[in-house]
Structures are given as structure tokens and as C-alpha cells.
Write an enzyme that holds these catalytic residues in place. Structure first.
Site, PDB file in Angstrom:
ATOM      1  CB  THR A 171      27.702  64.052 -11.211  1.00  0.00           C
ATOM      2  OG1 THR A 171      27.554  65.292 -10.620  1.00  0.00           O
ATOM      3  CG2 THR A 171      28.106  63.036 -10.472  1.00  0.00           C
ATOM      4  CG  ASN A 194      27.710  64.892  -0.261  1.00  0.00           C
ATOM      5  OD1 ASN A 194      27.754  64.332   0.503  1.00  0.00           O
ATOM      6  ND2 ASN A 194      28.342  64.864  -1.564  1.00  0.00           N
ATOM      7  NE  ARG A 221      35.882  66.530  -8.076  1.00  0.00           N
ATOM      8  CZ  ARG A 221      34.751  66.324  -8.201  1.00  0.00           C
ATOM      9  NH1 ARG A 221      33.809  67.539  -7.702  1.00  0.00           N
ATOM     10  NH2 ARG A 221      34.223  65.441  -8.570  1.00  0.00           N
ATOM     11  CG  ASP A 234      19.978  61.519  -0.472  1.00  0.00           C
ATOM     12  OD1 ASP A 234      19.883  60.624   0.571  1.00  0.00           O
ATOM     13  OD2 ASP A 234      20.970  61.343  -1.527  1.00  0.00           O
ATOM     14  CG  ASP A 257      22.753  57.691  -0.366  1.00  0.00           C
ATOM     15  OD1 ASP A 257      22.445  58.826  -0.308  1.00  0.00           O
ATOM     16  OD2 ASP A 257      23.618  57.098  -1.335  1.00  0.00           O
ATOM     17  CB  SER A 270      20.698  59.881  -5.134  1.00  0.00           C
ATOM     18  OG  SER A 270      21.090  60.266  -3.918  1.00  0.00           O
ATOM     19  CB  SER A 295      31.277  67.997 -12.257  1.00  0.00           C
ATOM     20  OG  SER A 295      30.235  66.843 -12.101  1.00  0.00           O
ATOM     21  CG  ASP A 334      19.602  57.415  -2.439  1.00  0.00           C
ATOM     22  OD1 ASP A 334      19.925  58.413  -1.986  1.00  0.00           O
ATOM     23  OD2 ASP A 334      20.366  56.588  -2.848  1.00  0.00           O
TER      24      ASP A 334
HETATM   25  C1  16G Z   1      28.378  61.209  -6.586  1.00  0.00           C
HETATM   26  C2  16G Z   1      29.087  60.610  -5.351  1.00  0.00           C
HETATM   27  C3  16G Z   1      28.948  61.615  -4.085  1.00  0.00           C
HETATM   28  C4  16G Z   1      29.631  62.960  -4.795  1.00  0.00           C
HETATM   29  C5  16G Z   1      29.368  63.441  -5.996  1.00  0.00           C
HETATM   30  C6  16G Z   1      30.033  64.622  -6.437  1.00  0.00           C
HETATM   31  C7  16G Z   1      28.678  58.340  -4.488  1.00  0.00           C
HETATM   32  C8  16G Z   1      27.660  57.194  -4.233  1.00  0.00           C
HETATM   33  N1  16G Z   1      28.223  59.603  -5.085  1.00  0.00           N
HETATM   34  O1  16G Z   1      27.002  61.652  -6.379  1.00  0.00           O
HETATM   35  O2  16G Z   1      29.533  61.159  -3.095  1.00  0.00           O
HETATM   36  O3  16G Z   1      29.891  63.886  -3.815  1.00  0.00           O
HETATM   37  O4  16G Z   1      29.287  62.140  -6.953  1.00  0.00           O
HETATM   38  O5  16G Z   1      29.545  64.932  -7.654  1.00  0.00           O
HETATM   39  O6  16G Z   1      29.895  58.108  -4.693  1.00  0.00           O
HETATM   40  P1  16G Z   1      30.488  65.954  -8.432  1.00  0.00           P
HETATM   41  O7  16G Z   1      31.635  65.100  -9.341  1.00  0.00           O
HETATM   42  O8  16G Z   1      29.471  66.491  -9.613  1.00  0.00           O
HETATM   43  O9  16G Z   1      31.087  67.022  -7.969  1.00  0.00           O
HETATM   44 ZN    ZN Z   2      21.472  59.655  -2.183  1.00  0.00          ZN
END
Ligand code: 16G
Ligand code: ZN
Length: 534
Positions: A506, A379, A502, A281, A285, A64, A504, A283
Site C-alpha cells: 500500500t 491490525n 517485505r 477504523d 472493518d 478505511s 508494502s 469503515d
Molecule cells: C490492506 C489490507 C490489510 C493489510 C494492509 C497491509 C485488505 C482489505 N486490506 O490495507 O489487510 O493489513 O493492506 O498493508 O486486505 P501493507 O502491505 O502496506 O503492509
Molecule cells: Zn477498514
């Protein structure tokens, strides 16, 4: 099959001591660490397909908006939705199995989930433009061969195109057919729907499209062959950042994530004042709109704006079509949605708003509870989903006036124009352009619908993000104990103050969001909450 899996697996050894997790965006990390993960995701895809009686599962290889050296992999369920929640854990389990245990874990999942190994398994897959893609595809193929899975390689696609094709494949020849099973079918469907939805209207001025130097560039160029552009009405599009040959420029100083987080246009943009711009972005989406206002400077028209624009347009059409009392139209947001957008939807548009945790799967699920569910993350990831009842009403209602007939026709066109499987930058862009054309709006009028509350997002590095547990769609902290009360106390001192913290999903950090009546108060509140959670 066991010996085949074992032999194939030995070509894709797991990096020792590395713990993988199927997160909100599938598995995502440095591409160099991903080989064994993709192989094992291939095994999971085979299991998932067999479990669902041989329905086709999608596999997308992409990272992405992340840098070029990263990559990722995620699974798409038969109707084009995100992988069912419980299977994220099975994927994680298999990804973390020791090399010598891969077959054992595969078989134990098969048993636990009562999967018949003799059922056929089918997969379709694609990748974005990253240089690591082809090698990872090889790992996937080894898993598909070892499990005797039938497959189709769609080569380069945007993520939403793969979602679309997964749904088309599984509905082919049924009354629910979602479209022709080919990339061309996707362009044709969108192109036809766009013409029907536009009704010969023209947008005001041009739109500059920043493709993040990703797969959206060549795919947009292809799509443009199917839609009216330039002198014959329709769209006037200027494409920038569509270089997919130089790997290092992907998402670099361009793209939706850059624009949203930096709150500025990509330096390469030559758009003048009041000229409409949007960014995809890597990819394709996600999509974000923006423009430069000579008086107020850079103006972002983010996912909240797209949601409000779509909800207002579709809400009006439903009323004009005489379906307002019959169909429930609603908007789904996350806690990151600007408070002003929520108020606008509830008070001005008179539509209900539902808040869900971050992550597309939660929003999508909540949106399906409405007849017309508009969902967007701030986003820029989002779409609109229509219930069976809504689709039926659009196609069977007898219009009582030319105005009703016209509204119904536009609604029908929108159901084809919108990629209902997942947020899709190409489809969302056509939707926004259609609405702006109908309203004869420049970005300025769009921007004036409501005024965003000043807000600040801060990333806080903490010792252990897992101690932060939330409820109420991530808006209330239940742990660490007492933190929410202190947070509330700080917020209460600010006019129009709102804040939440919260973990994260990711990154290894806590995110703090704050909004307040003025820029300096929003900054102040954010830094106070950041200090509180640190
Ligand atoms: C992921 C999610 C995105 C979300 C982001 C938040 C999908 C396909 N992608 O990239 O929607 O905004 O995580 O990231 O669901 P964070 O938890 O680090 O804030
Ligand atoms: Zn994407």
C-alpha cells in the site's frame, strides 16, 4: 452502449500520467484523483456481474483508516468475498486506459472473458462518511447508467455491512439465505444472535468504544437498539469519537490504526484503569481492544488476541458439543502475528496455525479450508468462517446431554453473530463481549493468557521496493540474492529472534518486522535488518 459509455466517460477524464493499481484494499488515494477510477470501476462491476450471470456485485467507496482527504473504491464478489484475484488486473487495466480507449478496453475484456453483453448486470453500493463520497457516487452512477446496470444505493454503510448485503442479495430465497436484504435485517440478525449467544450473561464492567469518527459511530448507535444494554443485562457501552459531521476529525488521533501503531489510547478516552476499550477504523472493518493496567501501563489486545480468544472459546465449545473429532478447527495468521500467539494456539490450544501473505483475501481463503477457520491480521481485521459441514453438524447433531445441547446452541448462535463474509468491527465486538461474558473475564485475564514477545515494526524508504521478492508467506526473501542469508545470520544472534522484510502493498516502502526476547533486543534487531535492506 458504446456511445453511452463514451459520453459518460468524457465527464470523468483520467488524470494524465497517473498510474493506478487495484491493490490489497482496492484503489485508494487522494479523493481528487479518484473520479475516473470510480467511473471505470463501475464499468468493471457491470462486466463482473454479467460474467456471473447477473449476480449482484458490491461497490464500496471508502478509504478505511486513511486521512479524510483520501478515498478509495473496491469491489465485492457475490458471496461477500473480496474481488477474485484475476479481476484486480482487469480493473487496473481499465483504470489506466486512455480516455479515448475506454470503450475499446471495455469491449476487449468482454470478448476475452466471453461475457454476453445481453446478460443483466446488477450492483449494490454504499460509501463511508467522507465528504468526497457523494461526488464519487455520481461517477459510479454514470457508469451504471451507461451500461444499463440495475442498482441499489445503500447510502452510508460500514464496509462489512455492504459485504453482508451483497451476500444476502445473492442468496435471497435460497436455502443458503444469509439474512434479510436490508440494513435493518443486519441489525436484527446480530441482535438476535447476540441474545442467544449471551444466554442472559452480563459482561464485567463497561466497554468504551472509539468509532474513529467514522461510519461505525452511527451504525453502532443503530445496532444498540437491537441488543440488550445497561440495566437489562447484556452490554454497558460508552461511545466516543462518533462525530461524523466534522470531516477533518475522521481517524484523527483515534481509531484502530492510531491505537495499534502508536501503542496508546486515543487522547479523548476517559476510561479508567482496567476498563475495557476498543477502537474501530474509519469503515468499521477492524477492531482493536486495549486497557490501562495500573502496573504495566497501556496493554494492547490486538487481532492476534481476538483470534486466540475466539479459537479457544470455539474450540472448547466444539469439544463440549462432542464434535472435536469431526470438525477441523484452525487459525490463520500472517507473519506479523506475534510469535507468542502462534505458540499459544499450537501448544496451549492444540490447534493448527496456517500463515498466509498479508491481505484479507489470502487469510480468508486459507480459513475456508477448515471447518471452523479463525483468521485475524494483527491490525484487527478478521473473522471466523464455518464450513457447510460445520453448519450442518451444529444444526443436526442430537445432543446427548444438557451440556452438549447448550454448547450446540451457542455454536449456532455464533454462526449468526459472526459476519462470515469479512472482518466486521461491530460483529467482532459482540463476539469478544460474548466470550468475555461467558468466561467472566476482565481484560486483565484476557491479557494474561500469554505474553507477547517484544516487537518492532519499521518502515524503510528504499530506492525500489519492487526488487524485494518474498516466498514462504512473505517470511523469506528470495531477492535481492543473499539478503535472506545475511538476515538469518543477524537473527541467529538474538534469543527468540525472528524477523522478516517485505515490500508494502500500500505504500512505497519496505516494512521490517522484528521480535526478540527483550524490548531493547527487538529494537536492535529491527534497526540492524532495516540497515541491511536499505
Ligand atoms: C490492506 C489490507 C490489510 C493489510 C494492509 C497491509 C485488505 C482489505 N486490506 O490495507 O489487510 O493489513 O493492506 O498493508 O486486505 P501493507 O502491505 O502496506 O503492509
Ligand atoms: Zn477498514
Amino acid at each position: 452502449m458504446d456511445s453511452k459509455i463514451l459520453a459518460a466517460s468524457s465527464k470523468h477524464p483520467k488524470p494524465v500520467d497517473h498510474v493506478f493499481q487495484y491493490g490489497t484494499a482496492g484503489f485508494r488515494m487522494k479523493a481528487s484523483l479518484l473520479d475516473s477510477v470510480v467511473f471505470r470501476v463501475g464499468l468493471v462491476a457491470a462486466l463482473r456481474s454479467r460474467k456471473l450471470g447477473g449476480q449482484t456485485i458490491g461497490v464500496m467507496i471508502t478509504a478505511s483508516h486513511n486521512p479524510p482527504e483520501d478515498n478509495g473504491v473496491k469491489l465485492v464478489d457475490p458471496m461477500g468475498e473480496m474481488l477474485e484475484n484475476s479481476w484486480e488486473a482487469y480493473s487496473t487495466e481499465l483504470a489506466n486506459a486512455k480516455d479515448e480507449d475506454v470503450v475499446k478496453v471495455y469491449r476487449s475484456l468482454e470478448q476475452k472473458l466471453k461475457i454476453n453483453p445481453d446478460t443483466a448486470s446488477r450492483v449494490i453500493y454504499a460509501r463511508d462518511t467522507r465528504p468526497s463520497g457523494p461526488k464519487l457516487v455520481q461517477a459510479l452512477l454514470d457508469a451504471l447508467h451507461a451500461t444499463g446496470t440495475e442498482y441499489t444505493d445503500y447510502k452510508l454503510l460500514t464496509t462489512p455491512q455492504l459485504h453482508y448485503l451483497t451476500r444476502c442479495t445473492n442468496t435471497e430465497g435460497t436455502p443458503q439465505s444469509y439474512g434479510e436484504v436490508s440494513e435493518k435485517g443486519y441489525y436484527e440478525k446480530l441482535g438476535k444472535a447476540f441474545k442467544r449467544a449471551m444466554k442472559g450473561k452480563k459482561t464485567v464492567g463497561s466497554v468504551t468504544v472509539d468509532c474513529a469518527n467514522g461510519v461505525g459511530g452511527p451504525k453502532l448507535a443503530e445496532l444498540l437498539k437491537y441488543i440488550p444494554t445497561g440495566s437489562d443485562g447484556g452490554l454497558d457501552i460508552k461511545i466516543i469519537n462518533d462525530d461524523v459531521l466534522k470531516a477533518e476529525v475522521l481517524n484523527h488521533e483515534c481509531g484502530a490504526d492510531y491505537v495499534k501503531t502508536k501503542q496508546r489510547a486515543p487522547p479523548s478516552s476517559k476510561a479508567g484503569n482496567n476498563e475495557r476499550c476498543c477502537s474501530f477504523d474509519g469503515d468499521a472493518d477492524r477492531i482493536i481492544y486495549y486497557f490501562n493496567d495500573p502496573e504495566h501501563g497501556f496493554r494492547l489486545l490486538d487481532g492476534d488476541r481476538i483470534a486466540t480468544l475466539a479459537a479457544s472459546f470455539i474450540g472448547d465449545l466444539a469439544r463440549e458439543a462432542g464434535l472435536a473429532s469431526e470438525l477441523k478447527v484452525g487459525v490463520v495468521q500472517t507473519a506479523y502475528a506475534n510469535g507468542a500467539s502462534t505458540k499459544y494456539v499450537e501448544k496451549t490450544l492444540g490447534l493448527p496455525v496456517v500463515c498466509t501473505p498479508t491481505g484479507v483475501k489470502w487469510l480468508h481463503h486459507a480459513a475456508t479450508k477448515f471447518d471452523v477457520g479463525v483468521y485475524f491480521e494483527a491490525n484487527g481485521h478478521g473473522t471466523v468462517v464455518f464450513s457447510q459441514q460445520a453448519l450442518k453438524a451444529f444444526s443436526t447433531k442430537e445432543p446427548e446431554s444438557p451440556a452438549q445441547a447448550s454448547a450446540l446452541e451457542t455454536l449456532r448462535a455464533l454462526t449468526d453473530l459472526i459476519n462470515q463474509t469479512v472482518g466486521d468491527a461491530l460483529s467482532d465486538m459482540l463476539l469478544v463481549e460474548t466470550i468475555l461474558a461467558h468466561k467472566s473475564w476482565t481484560p486483565k485475564e484476557w491479557d494474561l493468557t500469554y505474553t507477547d514477545l517484544p516487537n518492532r515494526l519499521v518502515r524503510v524508504e528504499v530506492a525500489d521496493r519492487n526488487i524485494f521478492k518474498t516466498t514462504n508467506a512473505e517470511r523469506t526473501l528470495v531477492e535481492p540474492q543473499g539478503t535472506q542469508a545475511r538476515l538469518d545470520q543477524l537473527v541467529s544472534k538474538f534469543k527468540d529472534g525472528r524477523s522478516f522484510a517485505r515490500a508494502s502493498g500500500t505504500e512505497d516502502a519496505v516494512r521490517v518486522y522484528a521480535e526478540a526476547a527483550t524490548r531493547s533486543e527487538a529494537d536492535d534487531l529491527a534497526s540492524k535488518i532495516a540497515a541491511l535492506v536499505k
